[in-house]
Scaffold this active site. Structure first.
Site, PDB file in Angstrom:
ATOM      1  CB  SER A  41      -0.927   0.018   1.216  1.00 40.35           C
ATOM      2  OG  SER A  41      -0.173  -0.144   2.402  1.00 40.35           O
ATOM      3  CG  HIS A  77      -0.888   3.746   4.667  1.00 40.30           C
ATOM      4  ND1 HIS A  77      -2.138   3.317   5.046  1.00 40.30           N
ATOM      5  CD2 HIS A  77      -0.290   2.699   4.067  1.00 40.30           C
ATOM      6  CE1 HIS A  77      -2.299   2.050   4.683  1.00 40.30           C
ATOM      7  NE2 HIS A  77      -1.190   1.644   4.088  1.00 40.30           N
ATOM      8  CG  ASP A 128      -3.968   5.429   6.871  1.00 44.16           C
ATOM      9  OD1 ASP A 128      -2.778   5.171   7.167  1.00 44.16           O
ATOM     10  OD2 ASP A 128      -4.541   4.859   5.929  1.00 44.16           O
TER      11      ASP A 128
END
Ligand SMILES: *[C@@H]1O[C@H](CO)[C@@H](O)[C@H](O)[C@H]1NC(C)=O
Ligand SMILES: *[C@@H]1O[C@H](CO)[C@@H](O)[C@H](O)[C@H]1NC(C)=O
Ligand SMILES: *[C@@H]1O[C@H](CO)[C@@H](O)[C@H](O)[C@H]1NC(C)=O
Ligand SMILES: *[C@@H]1O[C@H](CO)[C@@H](O)[C@H](O)[C@H]1NC(C)=O
Length: 354
Positions: free
Chosen positions: A35, A322, A319
């Site tokens: 991600s 990340h 978040d």
């Protein structure tokens, strides 16, 4: 005839890239990972691991969520920018369009949120690293079909292959409380990775940019497990060991395949420095996520129902897992122009210039 025309247009494209569009000799970038560099592959999957909704993308062009787990651009975008290339599109969004093999020559991003070195990591919810390599191999076959084996090999040998993987395996290990010691677990990761890197080499990669894992124990999700918001030491220990082992793995690979060059980025050291001296970079919030709910904004993902901070450049984390666009930009500057011990043995600018 069609093939000849395509070949000519590719040559012209290559020439323009060298002179104007790209400011290095690198014709394309191929990205594999998780991600941290997913630019939308998971949008095409049946999975809960997605970011194609607000407030993700609040600082992206047009304020649009794109599938990036970030307020703005992520490391994949910054790396491409540094190389003077367009950010490589998600494989799953281009593989079906007509002439996709033509698009393949301009770079492909295979990264998928949730992905790990081990197939068991978020199995069925993402493109595992093995699956990404399988897709790379499919793309390779399509490119060979267009312009032949030798030309494709030449193209890939000049391109940069960026690999960012391992964080999700580490999160799973920390969560599972398994029997393996950190050393044993890291050993299993690197031995699996060794086979995977060889497959990428066999497909034609010659310039490797390997980006290690950060101090993952300091992400808001793991900090929020401690009453005082401390970093989770075992997670950091595993990540640190993993970065150390990757260096040995790459050295060994170079001794086996002398025609490769690589640049390793020790994200653990680089990001820990930012966390320890946040003010040097204008950060005022080290622990809490910008977007989320609960302690440290770290109890749930960034969704339309989460709160988000007004000033994203003051937060290290976007978040619960990340980094913000600001952090990704600072790290990428280091990937590109940093020196030891952050990069080893050369930085990405030097890799690109070869
Ligand atoms: C596909 O490529 C061929 C040959 O380069 C070109 O003539 C054709 O217009 C392209 N089609 C599309 C949809 O881009
Ligand atoms: C290429 O251009 C970008 C954007 O202008 C810049 O950030 C980067 O440093 C340049 N790279 C090189 C190798 O000159
Ligand atoms: C890249 O690899 C070649 C072949 O092994 C080697 O001669 C060269 O020194 C390497 N370049 C750098 C900058 O490490
Ligand atoms: C946002 O944060 C940065 C870094 O801490 C700071 O320089 C800037 O002034 C802040 N902007 C606003 C509007 O508060």
């Amino acid at each position: 005839m069609v093939k000849l025309i395509l070949l000519l247009s590719l040559c012209t494209l290559g020439a323009t890239n060298g002179a104007t569009a790209g400011n290095t000799t690198v014709p394309a970038i191929y990205i594999l990972g998780d991600s941290l560099v997913d630019v939308g592959n998971n949008n095409h999957l049946l999975t809960t691991i997605k970011a194609d909704f607000p407030h993700n993308g609040v600082d992206f062009a047009g304020g649009k969520p794109t599938g990036r787990f970030c307020n703005g651009r992520n490391a994949a975008d910054f790396i491409a920018e540094k190389l003077g290339l367009p950010s490589a599109p998600p494989y799953l969004s281009i593989r079906k369009i007509s002439n996709s093999s033509e698009a393949f020559f301009n770079g492909i991003n295979f990264a998928s949120a949730g992905a790990g070195i081990l197939d068991a990591t978020h199995s069925g919810e993402c493109l595992s690293l093995n699956k990404q390599i399988e897709y790379l191999s499919t793309a390779y076959a399509a490119m060979v079909e267009e312009i032949g084996d030798r030309q494709t090999q030449e193209h890939l040998a000049k391109s940069i292959f960026t690999i960012i993987i391992g964080s999700n395996d580490i999160f799973d290990y920390v969560k599972s409380n398994g029997d393996a010691t950190p050393q044993q677990f890291v050993g299993s990761l690197t031995s699996t990775l060794q086979g995977q890197l060889k497959r990428i080499y066999n497909i034609g990669a010659r310039k490797f940019s390997f980006i290690g894992t950060g101090p993952v124990g300091c992400c808001p999700a793991l900090r929020s497990q401690s009453k005082t918001g401390e970093c989770k030491e075992v997670a950091n220990l595993v990540s640190h060991l993993y970065n150390e082992e990757i260096i040995f793995l790459l050295q060994e690979m170079k001794s086996q395949f002398s025609d490769i060059n690589y640049s390793f980025f020790n994200t653990y050291i680089a990001l820990l420095e930012i966390i320890q001296m946040p003010f040097n970079h204008g950060f005022t919030e080290v622990k809490a996520a910008c977007c989320g709910i609960g302690d440290l904004n770290a109890k749930v993902a960034c969704t339309p129902f989460s709160h988000y901070c007004s000033n994203r450049t003051s937060h290290i984390f976007w978040d619960y897992y990340h980094p913000t666009e600001a952090t990704a930009g600072i790290l990428t500057a280091e990937i590109f122009d940093g020196s030891m011990p952050h990069v080893y043995p050369i930085n990405m600018r030097q890799l690109g210039a070869l």
